[in-house]
Design an enzyme around this catalytic site. Structure first.
Site, mmCIF file in Angstrom:
data_model
loop_
_atom_site.group_PDB
_atom_site.id
_atom_site.type_symbol
_atom_site.label_atom_id
_atom_site.label_comp_id
_atom_site.label_asym_id
_atom_site.label_seq_id
_atom_site.Cartn_x
_atom_site.Cartn_y
_atom_site.Cartn_z
ATOM 1 N N TRP A 74 -5.005 142.319 42.531
ATOM 2 C CA TRP A 74 -4.633 141.003 42.016
ATOM 3 C C TRP A 74 -5.891 140.189 41.740
ATOM 4 O O TRP A 74 -6.979 140.571 42.190
ATOM 5 C CB TRP A 74 -3.753 140.266 43.048
ATOM 6 C CG TRP A 74 -2.825 139.276 42.387
ATOM 7 C CD1 TRP A 74 -2.894 137.909 42.448
ATOM 8 C CD2 TRP A 74 -1.699 139.571 41.561
ATOM 9 N NE1 TRP A 74 -1.889 137.353 41.708
ATOM 10 C CE2 TRP A 74 -1.138 138.350 41.149
ATOM 11 C CE3 TRP A 74 -1.108 140.765 41.116
ATOM 12 C CZ2 TRP A 74 -0.019 138.274 40.315
ATOM 13 C CZ3 TRP A 74 0.012 140.691 40.287
ATOM 14 C CH2 TRP A 74 0.542 139.453 39.898
ATOM 15 N N ASP B 289 -8.690 131.526 38.278
ATOM 16 C CA ASP B 289 -8.091 130.265 37.842
ATOM 17 C C ASP B 289 -6.617 130.194 38.224
ATOM 18 O O ASP B 289 -6.059 131.173 38.742
ATOM 19 C CB ASP B 289 -8.250 130.096 36.323
ATOM 20 C CG ASP B 289 -7.401 131.099 35.537
ATOM 21 O OD1 ASP B 289 -7.291 132.266 35.968
ATOM 22 O OD2 ASP B 289 -6.835 130.710 34.510
ATOM 23 N N GLU C 270 -4.529 132.942 37.205
ATOM 24 C CA GLU C 270 -4.834 134.199 37.883
ATOM 25 C C GLU C 270 -5.531 135.215 36.993
ATOM 26 O O GLU C 270 -5.403 136.422 37.214
ATOM 27 C CB GLU C 270 -3.545 134.838 38.450
ATOM 28 C CG GLU C 270 -2.623 133.836 39.105
ATOM 29 C CD GLU C 270 -1.449 134.480 39.812
ATOM 30 O OE1 GLU C 270 -1.483 134.504 41.052
ATOM 31 O OE2 GLU C 270 -0.523 134.960 39.148
ATOM 32 N N GLU C 271 -6.249 134.758 35.988
ATOM 33 C CA GLU C 271 -6.810 135.686 35.022
ATOM 34 C C GLU C 271 -8.328 135.730 34.950
ATOM 35 O O GLU C 271 -8.900 136.795 34.762
ATOM 36 C CB GLU C 271 -6.258 135.359 33.622
ATOM 37 C CG GLU C 271 -4.771 135.551 33.540
ATOM 38 C CD GLU C 271 -4.175 134.985 32.262
ATOM 39 O OE1 GLU C 271 -3.141 135.485 31.824
ATOM 40 O OE2 GLU C 271 -4.752 134.043 31.699
ATOM 41 N N GLU D 135 10.349 130.506 32.952
ATOM 42 C CA GLU D 135 8.923 130.186 32.862
ATOM 43 C C GLU D 135 8.550 129.714 31.451
ATOM 44 O O GLU D 135 7.855 128.733 31.258
ATOM 45 C CB GLU D 135 8.104 131.433 33.238
ATOM 46 C CG GLU D 135 6.611 131.228 33.233
ATOM 47 C CD GLU D 135 5.876 132.523 33.576
ATOM 48 O OE1 GLU D 135 5.839 133.441 32.729
ATOM 49 O OE2 GLU D 135 5.348 132.626 34.707
HETATM 50 C C1 NOJ Z 1 -0.350 138.015 33.816
HETATM 51 C C2 NOJ Z 1 -0.354 136.543 33.620
HETATM 52 O O1 NOJ Z 1 -1.201 136.145 32.600
HETATM 53 C C3 NOJ Z 1 -0.716 135.879 34.874
HETATM 54 O O2 NOJ Z 1 -0.837 134.513 34.694
HETATM 55 C C4 NOJ Z 1 0.306 136.201 35.867
HETATM 56 O O3 NOJ Z 1 0.050 135.552 37.068
HETATM 57 C C5 NOJ Z 1 0.394 137.676 36.075
HETATM 58 N N1 NOJ Z 1 0.527 138.375 34.853
HETATM 59 C C6 NOJ Z 1 1.514 138.042 36.983
HETATM 60 O O4 NOJ Z 1 2.715 137.612 36.471
HETATM 61 C C1 NOJ Z 2 1.937 133.135 36.758
HETATM 62 C C2 NOJ Z 2 1.217 131.852 36.643
HETATM 63 O O1 NOJ Z 2 0.158 132.030 35.737
HETATM 64 C C3 NOJ Z 2 0.701 131.402 37.985
HETATM 65 O O2 NOJ Z 2 0.118 130.135 37.846
HETATM 66 C C4 NOJ Z 2 1.807 131.331 38.980
HETATM 67 O O3 NOJ Z 2 1.287 131.020 40.230
HETATM 68 C C5 NOJ Z 2 2.566 132.632 39.032
HETATM 69 N N1 NOJ Z 2 2.943 133.085 37.744
HETATM 70 C C6 NOJ Z 2 3.823 132.501 39.880
HETATM 71 O O4 NOJ Z 2 4.666 131.547 39.325
#
Ligand code: NOJ
Ligand code: NOJ
Length: 515
Positions: A165, A235, A238-239, A482
Site C-alpha cells: 500500500w 498524499d 494514497e498515490e 465515491e
Molecule cells: C487507487 C486510487 O487512486 C487510490 O486513491 C485509492 O486509494 C486506491 N486505488 C485504493 O482504492
Molecule cells: C481512496 C481515496 O483516494 C482515499 O482518500 C480514501 O482514504 C480511500 N479511498 C478510502 O475511502
C-alpha cells in the site's frame, strides 16, 4: 442505544425514497411512470431529507450498531460496505477521523439530546479502538518509535492490513488528534462538573496525559506529528510520495490546538515544543503557493499541475476551531484558496462532459458555475481501476467546493468587510460575471455597498449550485457513492462511501450558518 438510531432513520429513508424525484440524467422511466412522478423537489426540501438520510447511511457504516458492519470491531468506521470491485471494507485512519469529526460537531450542537448520547457512545468506542490501532504492530512500524502511527488503513476487525500500500500517510494521526481534541472540548463544556471530580483523571487519561504519552491517544499522535511533519509520505489519495498541502494543513492545526491542550494539562514542555513546530510548519506552508502558476499546489516538487481537491479539503480541515484563538492560514475565504478553487473548477468544467452546459461553449470571460469536481486533473482512477481516459467527479470534492463558498459567505457577513485584492480579483470577476457592478482591486467593500451584498448572495447561490450537482447524481434513495461518471452521470466506485456522506453533512452545516 446506537442500535436504535439506524432503524428510526431507515424507516424515514424508506418513506422518503418513494417521494423522491428521479434525477433527469437517469430518467429512463416510461411516460406512464413519469405521470406518477411527484413534482421535482426543490433543493431546500431535498437537502432537508438528504441530511437525515446521509446521517443514517453514515452511521450504517460505523460499528457497533451499523447495519453494514455487523462483524467489524466495535468503534470501527468502514470506508464503504463494498467488499469487492473495489474492496473498501477497511478502516482508514483518515476517513474515520474526518467522519467522526462530523459526528463531534453534531454532538456539540446539543449534548443533552438523545442523539448526542448515542453519538457519545460511538465516539467513546472509536477512541478505544484507535488506542488499540495505535499500538498495533503494522507494516509502517510499531508503537515503540511511533512509526506505526503512519499506517493508513486497518482490517475491519482491527488487525493490521499487510498487503502492499502507499504508506506511510501522515495526515491520519493529525486528523484523529483533531477529532478527539474537539470531542474533549465539547465533552468538557457539557460536563463541567466532571473536571473537578475525582473521576476526572480516569476519564481524560486515555485522551491526554502529560506523563503517560503511551497511554494517551492524543499525546501519542501529537508526538508523531511534531517529530515527522517534515518527512515525506503518501498524499491523501494514497498515490504519490512527498510533502502535501492537505497533510501539512491538518498537521499545523493539530500542533497548534495540541499546544493549547498541553498547556491546559500543564504539560508546558510539550506545549512549547508543539507550538514551535507549528510555527516552523506555518512558515514552511508558504512553499505551497506557486506564484508562477497563480494558485496553490497540493504536492511540492510534483510534475502535476497541483490543482487538487486536497487544497479545498486542507483549507476546510485546517481551519482553526471556533473556540481557539489561532489566525487561519489559507482559510476558505483567502484569496489563495478562492483563486485555486476557480482554477480547479475551470479545469474540471472543461474536462468532464457532464459539466458542459449551453453557457459553457462560447465564453471568453471566466464564468464560475457549480459543476461536478474530481480529485485532480491528472486522475485516472475510475472507481474500479485505472482508465487512461481519465477520472470522474467525486461527491466529496463537489460538496467541499460548496462548503468553501458558504464559509466564505459567512466570513464576509460576520467581518462586514470584503477586500478585493489584485490576487483575488479574477475570482470575484468570475463570481459576478454578467453583473455590471463595478469592482476594482485594492478596495474595501462593506454593508453600504451593493457589491458586498451581491458577492455574499452569489457565494451562497454558487454553493447551492454545487449541492444541486450532488442532488442530481445521488440516487433515488439518497445514496452517495465515491464518484459519478463523467459522461453518463451515473454513480460509480465504492457505494455508500462514508466520507461522501460526511462531506455532504459538513457542507449543509456551513450552508445553515451562511443562511
Ligand atoms: C487507487 C486510487 O487512486 C487510490 O486513491 C485509492 O486509494 C486506491 N486505488 C485504493 O482504492
Ligand atoms: C481512496 C481515496 O483516494 C482515499 O482518500 C480514501 O482514504 C480511500 N479511498 C478510502 O475511502
Amino acid at each position: 442505544m446506537a442500535l436504535l438510531i439506524p432503524f428510526v432513520f431507515l424507516a424515514y429513508a424508506v418513506l422518503f425514497a418513494t417521494a423522491f424525484s428521479i434525477p433527469p440524467i437517469r430518467n429512463f422511466a416510461s411516460a406512464s411512470d413519469a405521470q406518477q412522478k411527484p413534482l421535482q423537489d426543490t433543493l431546500d426540501s431535498w437537502i432537508e431529507e438528504e441530511e437525515r438520510i446521509a446521517l443514517d447511511k453514515l452511521l450504517a457504516n460505523v460499528a457497533p450498531g451499523g447495519r453494514n458492519v455487523e462483524n467489524a470491531a466495535k468503534g470501527s468506521v468502514i470506508a464503504s460496505p463494498s467488499t469487492d470491485r473495489p474492496n473498501y471494507f477497511y478502516q482508514w485512519v483518515r476517513d474515520a477521523g474526518i467522519t467522526m469529526g462530523s459526528l463531534v460537531d453534531i454532538y456539540a450542537d446539543d449534548p443533552s439530546s438523545k442523539l448526542a448520547a448515542d453519538l457519545s457512545n460511538i465516539l467513546d468506542d472509536y477512541a478505544e479502538l484507535q488506542y488499540h490501532l495505535q499500538h498495533t504492530h503494522n507494516p509502517s512500524g510499531s508503537f515503540d518509535d511511533l512509526s506505526g502511527l503512519g499506517e493508513p488503513k486497518f482490517e475491519a476487525d482491527g488487525s493490521p492490513f499487510v498487503g502492499s500500500w502507499g504508506r506511510p500517510q501522515r495526515d491520519g494521526p493529525a486528523l484523529r488528534a483533531l477529532t478527539l481534541m474537539s470531542y474533549l472540548r465539547a465533552y468538557n463544556t457539557s460536563h463541567p462538573s466532571l473536571w473537578t471530580s475525582d473521576s476526572a483523571e480516569d476519564w481524560y487519561m486515555p485522551f491526554y496525559h502529560a506523563s503517560m504519552p503511551a497511554n494517551s491517544i492524543i499525546k501519542a499522535d501529537l508526538e508523531y506529528v511534531s517529530h515527522s511533519w517534515n518527512q515525506s509520505g503518501f498524499d491523501l489519495w494514497e498515490e504519490i510520495e512527498g510533502l502535501h498541502f492537505f497533510t501539512a494543513m491538518v498537521q499545523m492545526r493539530a500542533l497548534r490546538e495540541g499546544a493549547d491542550l498541553a498547556r491546559a494539562f500543564e504539560d508546558y514542555g510539550a506545549a512549547d515544543w508543539y507550538a514551535e513546530q507549528a510555527e516552523t510548519l506555518q512558515n514552511f506552508m508558504q512553499r505551497f503557493w506557486a506564484g508562477n502558476k497563480g494558485h496553490l499546489i497540493e504536492t511540492l516538487g510534483s510534475s502535476r499541475t497541483g490543482l487538487d481537491c486536497g487544497l479545498l479539503l486542507g483549507s476546510l480541515h485546517g481551519y482553526p476551531s471556533p473556540d481557539s484563538e489561532h489566525l487561519p492560514v489559507y482559510a476558505p475565504h483567502s484569496d489563495e484558496v478562492l483563486i485555486s478553487l476557480l482554477a480547479l473548477v475551470q479545469d474540471q468544467r472543461a474536462r468532464f462532459p457532464i459539466n458542459s452546459s449551453p453557457s459553457s461553449s462560447d465564453d471568453d470571460e471566466a464564468v464560475l458555475e457549480g459543476v461536478g469536481l474530481g480529485r485532480y486533473p491528472e486522475d485516472v482512477y475510475d472507481g474500479y481501476g485505472n482508465d487512461a481516459r481519465g477520472g470522474n467527479p467525486w461527491f466529496l470534492c463537489t460538496s467541499s467546493a460548496a462548503e468553501i463558498l458558504y464559509r466564505t459567505a459567512s466570513h464576509l457577513s460576520s467581518s462586514q468587510n470584503l477586500t478585493i485584492s489584485a490576487l483575488g480579483l479574477p475570482f470575484y470577476d468570475a463570481l459576478l460575471s454578467g453583473s455590471s457592478l463595478d469592482r476594482e482591486a485594492g478596495r474595501n467593500y462593506g454593508p453600504n455597498d451593493a457589491l458586498y451584498h451581491s458577492v455574499i448572495e452569489r457565494l451562497k447561490s454558487l454553493g447551492d449550485e454545487f449541492l444541486d450537482v450532488v442532488k442530481t447524481h445521488a440516487d433515488a434513495e439518497g445514496s452517495l457513492s465515491e464518484q459519478f461518471d463523467r459522461v453518463t452521470g451515473f454513480m460509480r466506485g465504492a457505494h455508500d462511501l462514508t466520507w461522501s456522506y460526511g462531506a455532504f453533512l459538513q457542507a449543509v452545516r456551513a450552508r445553515k450558518s451562511a443562511l
